[in-house]
Design an enzyme around this catalytic site. Structure first.
Site, PDB file in Angstrom:
ATOM      1  N   ASN A 726       0.799  -1.225   0.000  1.00 32.00           N
ATOM      2  CA  ASN A 726       0.000   0.000   0.000  1.00 32.00           C
ATOM      3  C   ASN A 726       0.832   1.275   0.000  1.00 32.00           C
ATOM      4  O   ASN A 726       0.620   2.156  -0.824  1.00 32.00           O
ATOM      5  CB  ASN A 726      -0.949   0.029   1.201  1.00 32.00           C
ATOM      6  CG  ASN A 726      -1.832   1.261   1.194  1.00 32.00           C
ATOM      7  OD1 ASN A 726      -2.762   1.377   0.403  1.00 32.00           O
ATOM      8  ND2 ASN A 726      -1.533   2.217   2.065  1.00 32.00           N
ATOM      9  N   ILE A 870      -6.390   1.894   5.677  1.00 32.44           N
ATOM     10  CA  ILE A 870      -6.462   2.900   4.632  1.00 32.44           C
ATOM     11  C   ILE A 870      -6.201   2.250   3.281  1.00 32.44           C
ATOM     12  O   ILE A 870      -5.579   1.179   3.226  1.00 32.44           O
ATOM     13  CB  ILE A 870      -5.443   4.025   4.864  1.00 32.44           C
ATOM     14  CG1 ILE A 870      -5.741   5.228   3.958  1.00 32.44           C
ATOM     15  CG2 ILE A 870      -4.026   3.527   4.683  1.00 32.44           C
ATOM     16  CD1 ILE A 870      -4.990   6.465   4.323  1.00 32.44           C
TER      17      ILE A 870
END
Length: 870
Positions: A726, A870
């Protein structure tokens, strides 16, 4: 004046002090709603009015030893409940309006000998609004000492609940070791959390339940927005997501209706799973809404006014260096009108002159062209944002696992003539035998969908890329094969072309395009599979099952809960605006409307035990078992930064989990006798990952080893694996030519006008082939947002409170875990500074820090948060 009112209601100061004798003093820490929610500032006033008329916040201690007389639940007596005590000075305690800030309140309980030591407390909120209850600490319970309650939960007004809110001490109990007076409370709490499977869930509901991914499409707004239901079928299996209970669409009774995007991102998840920090909540809420509602039309206007194409790499750099002037008009005004000024600075890269400007991505900070080298192209397969696909080639030519009856012969067309002169004097057989040839294979995963994908505006290939491991530990490319479905039908196999490295002339330009087509494949698979499916989607069922079946007093709940923070919320936001039909992901990656459907097909091959890093490395042929090597594995590419750092992190997690689990489970029989644990594992397999329930590879959860291995995998996936795939998105993909997500035209053929143009202006053809300006602006705005750490992030090896358990040995083991992670950080820095390891920095000079455990807030390219948040 307020002080006078308080004294008139509660008595004079001397009387109050007299009444505090024979009391158990307590301190409650909470956060008022009005501190977090500027849309309900009236809450503060109304709560004070309620206090004046006697509608307070009451707390009752529950005995761990004594039973209530004549009160039984399911033939089990409940613990004795003490007299009510009330939060003091609510009226005169003014919470700060600078978020977020805790507020402390005193509470004094009557000492009741028949209560003895409390094991829980009941809280009733008679105010107008909810508050976030963090802790209750009893200073000195007679004969026992201090008692801690770690709550971390939203408490709504009492009329919102059918049963009382109960919180337990931080003492850990296996189900069969729970004090008898607490057992009914423990069981009742789990029943509430499971819910009854019916009805529309409201924000104050605390229900964790499962649903299919049947809310991605919006058929009521047109068939072009309809999407298949993912989950519940052999055709489209999928992990489950949290149930919301929204009614079905009018057009399709199997699809759940959607909340209109312009209305809200407030999709139901249990309130305790929501983003816990104002900045992060608003950052994601306003940020994603601003991209979708405001920036998307602004970008379109901008691209319409100045061209939707980058004409040169210098042109592409303008969005970082010079900035782009947003067009004037009502849409631009809407950006500023709808986003608070303070948030605008963080969310929109707009300077004082109205220039739209992004941060310079790491990949081009020091050298604007190093990303184009073959060395960097291959290095990113080992140390980039998607280092989890590369595998060792074990047969030549590469074969396909696609059904030949459906897809014909899909064997690779790469021949010995393509690569034999690039093997440093080895034959192909010798190179394979000596573990020197590797492959990045995006052929089988894409070929079944390629005909449908290319029927849209996308024009892309399925790719195979062969690589050779050189003596200095670096990879070099051997060949790239680009394949299309046969024009006469799938059953006739693939039509493929092979491209080999070249630096100059038209051959060099063709080679740069071949690399770009491969990276388009890799970028899409990364976003859909490596990132979304294999971290976000597969973890959510574990979040749900853990809350449904494991009490907060259960040791495995305490172990895993930090690794589930905010996962349900970010996934719900993703369903609303990112992965939905017509959403941002479909708008920016090459599979378009088939994106999530494609991930469902690939989920068919998901195997839980294979998510263990050592198992994954061996399965991909990147390592072999070796009892004499660290971690029991020998890497076949010694300088493989993701694997090197990952194995260190994996080993630290496993040691911590083993120390923790062995403290509570002293034998396999204890695992087998744990009713909550067995219900948890059954719920997870049969419901959470219900489309996989018959798979033989599931651990049976009968031994300590199975428990330790399973918990290690869960923590690894939720924390380190997610961090690795990520937080490098913007550093590497923020410069779209390095990680293009779409290709819009096929490779120019000799004799065509496109081929002639490639000879004259190769950069222009390259930029016309990959992601256009509009998609680029949307894509990098999105990944910049999602690559940032929030300021309230909690990283691996840390907890939000030091009193999360009373047991000393687990606390000592956790401290050892944190210190081990600190040693790993130092080792990563040392290796990144050692020129021996050429893959850790590379031509673009980006040190590999994606598995560096800690980070500051912001766009750092490092740090392992505890959870997929997230």
């Amino acid at each position: 004046m307020l002080q006078g009112i308080v004294e008139s209601l509660t008595g004079k100061k001397e009387d109050i002090e007299e009444g505090h004798r024979n009391k158990i003093k307590g301190k409650v820490v909470l956060m008022k709603k009005n501190v977090l929610d500027f849309n309900d500032l009236s809450a503060s006033v109304l709560d004070r009015v309620h206090e004046l008329v006697g509608q307070k916040v009451s707390l009752h201690l529950v005995s761990i030893y004594k039973f209530e007389n004549n009160i039984a639940e399911n033939n089990k007596l409940k613990g004795k409940v003490g007299k009510a005590a009330y939060l003091e000075k609510w009226i005169t305690t003014i919470a700060s309006l600078t978020p977020p800030e805790d507020t402390s309140y005193n509470v004094n309980f009557d000492w009741e000998e028949e209560i003895g030591v409390p094991g829980a407390f009941i809280i009733k909120n008679y105010h107008h609004s909810e508050f976030y209850l963090k802790t209750l600490t009893l200073e000195n319970v007679p004969g026992h000492g201090p008692v801690h309650f770690i709550c971390n939960s939203w408490v709504y007004p009492a009329d919102k609940y059918k049963t009382d809110r109960v919180f337990f001490t931080n003492k850990t109990y296996l189900p069969n070791e729970t004090p008898a007076p607490l057992i009914p409370y423990r069981e009742e709490e789990l029943m509430i959390l499971r819910g009854d499977g019916n009805g529309l869930l409201q924000e104050w509901d605390r229900v964790y339940d499962y649903a299919y991914y049947n809310d991605l499409g919006d058929p009521d707004n047109g068939q072009d927005l309809a999407r298949p239901v993912l989950g519940g079928s052999s055709e489209y299996p999928y992990p489950r997501r949290g149930r919301t209970g929204r009614p079905p669409t009018k057009t399709d009774p199997n699809s759940e209706s959607r909340i209109p995007v312009l209305m809200s991102l407030n999709i139901y998840v249990p309130r305790d799973e929501r983003f816990g920090h104002l900045k992060l909540s608003d950052f994601l809420g306003y940020g994603l809404k601003s991209i979708f509602q405001f920036l998307l039309p602004e970008f379109k206007d901008l691209c319409d006014s100045i061209s939707n194409e980058f004409d040169s790499f210098e042109d592409a750099l303008e969005i970082y260096e010079g900035g782009l002037k947003l067009p004037d008009g009502p849409l631009l005004k809407s950006v500023y009108d709808n986003i608070p000024l303070e948030l605008l600075k963080d969310l929109l890269p707009v300077d004082g002159e109205g220039l739209f400007k992004f941060p310079m991505p790491n990949v081009i900070q020091e050298d604007k062209s190093a990303w184009r080298t073959d060395e960097e192209f291959t290095r990113e397969m080992l140390a980039g944002v998607n280092p989890v696909i590369i595998s060792r080639l074990q047969e030549f030519p590469p074969r396909s696992n696609l059904d030949p009856k459906v897809y014909g012969d899909q064997t690779s067309t790469i021949t010995s003539n393509h690569i034999k002169n690039r093997l440093d004097g080895l034959t192909i057989d010798e190179a394979i035998k000596n573990n020197r040839i590797f492959i990045l294979n995006h052929h089988d995963s894409l070929m079944p969908y390629l005909r449908r994908i290319n029927a849209t505006t996308t024009k892309t290939y399925a790719s195979r890329t062969l690589l050779f491991l050189q003596n200095d530990g670096r990879l070099k490319p051997l060949a790239i094969e680009l394949s299309l479905p046969h024009p006469d039908g799938d059953q006739f196999g693939a039509v493929s072309k092979v491209y080999t490295p070249a630096e100059d002339g038209i051959e060099g330009s063709v080679w740069q395009l071949a690399k770009a087509y491969m990276v388009v494949n890799d970028a899409g698979i990364h976003q859909l599979i490596s990132h979304w499916l294999n971290t976000h989607a597969v973890i959510e069922p574990f979040v749900i099952a853990t809350n449904r079946q494991l009490s907060v007093m259960h040791p495995i709940y305490k172990l895993l809960h930090p690794h589930f923070r905010e996962t349900m919320n970010i996934n719900a936001v993703a369903r609303q605006i990112l992965i939905n039909g017509g959403g941002l992901l479909e708008a920016t990656v090459f599979p378009g409307k088939y994106s999530l459907e494609l991930s469902s097909v690939i989920y068919k091959d998901w195997v839980f035990p294979d998510q263990a890093l050592p198992v994954d490395l061996v399965k991909r042929g990147m390592a072999v078992e070796d009892s004499n090597s660290p971690h029991g594995l020998r890497l076949l590419i010694e300088d493989y930064p993701y694997a090197v750092d990952g194995l260190e992190i994996w080993s630290a997690i496993k040691t911590w989990v083993k120390d923790y689990c062995n403290f509570y489970y002293t034998s396999d029989e204890k695992v087998q006798a744990d009713t909550e644990l067995q219900s948890w594992w059954k719920d997870l397999r049969e419901k959470g990952h219900g489309d996989k329930k018959s798979e033989p590879w599931w651990p049976q959860m009968q031994t300590r080893k199975e428990l330790i291995d399973s918990c290690t995998i869960i923590i690894w996936v939720a924390s380190a694996l997610h961090a690795a795939v990520n937080f490098g998105q913007y550093p590497y993909g923020g410069y779209m030519p390095n990680r293009p997500t779409v290709s819009r035209q096929f490779m120019p053929e000799p004799g065509s006008s496109e081929y002639d143009e490639l000879k004259i202006n190769p950069d222009k053809v390259f930029l016309r082939t990959i992601t256009a300006r509009l998609q680029t602006l949307i894509g990098i705005a999105l990944i910049e947002l999602l690559s940032r750490h929030s300021s309230d992030e909690i990283y691996l090896g840390k907890r939000d409170t030091p009193e999360w358990t009373t047991d000393v040995q687990p606390l000592e083991a956790f401290d050892k875990f944190g210190k081990k992670l600190g040693e790993i950080e130092e080792r990563i820095v040392e290796m990144n500074n050692d020129e021996k390891w050429k893959n850790r920095v590379g031509p673009v000079n980006i040190p590999y820090t994606l598995l560096y455990p800690t980070s500051e807030a912001g766009l750092t390219g490092k740090g392992i948060p505890n959870s997929t948040s997230i």
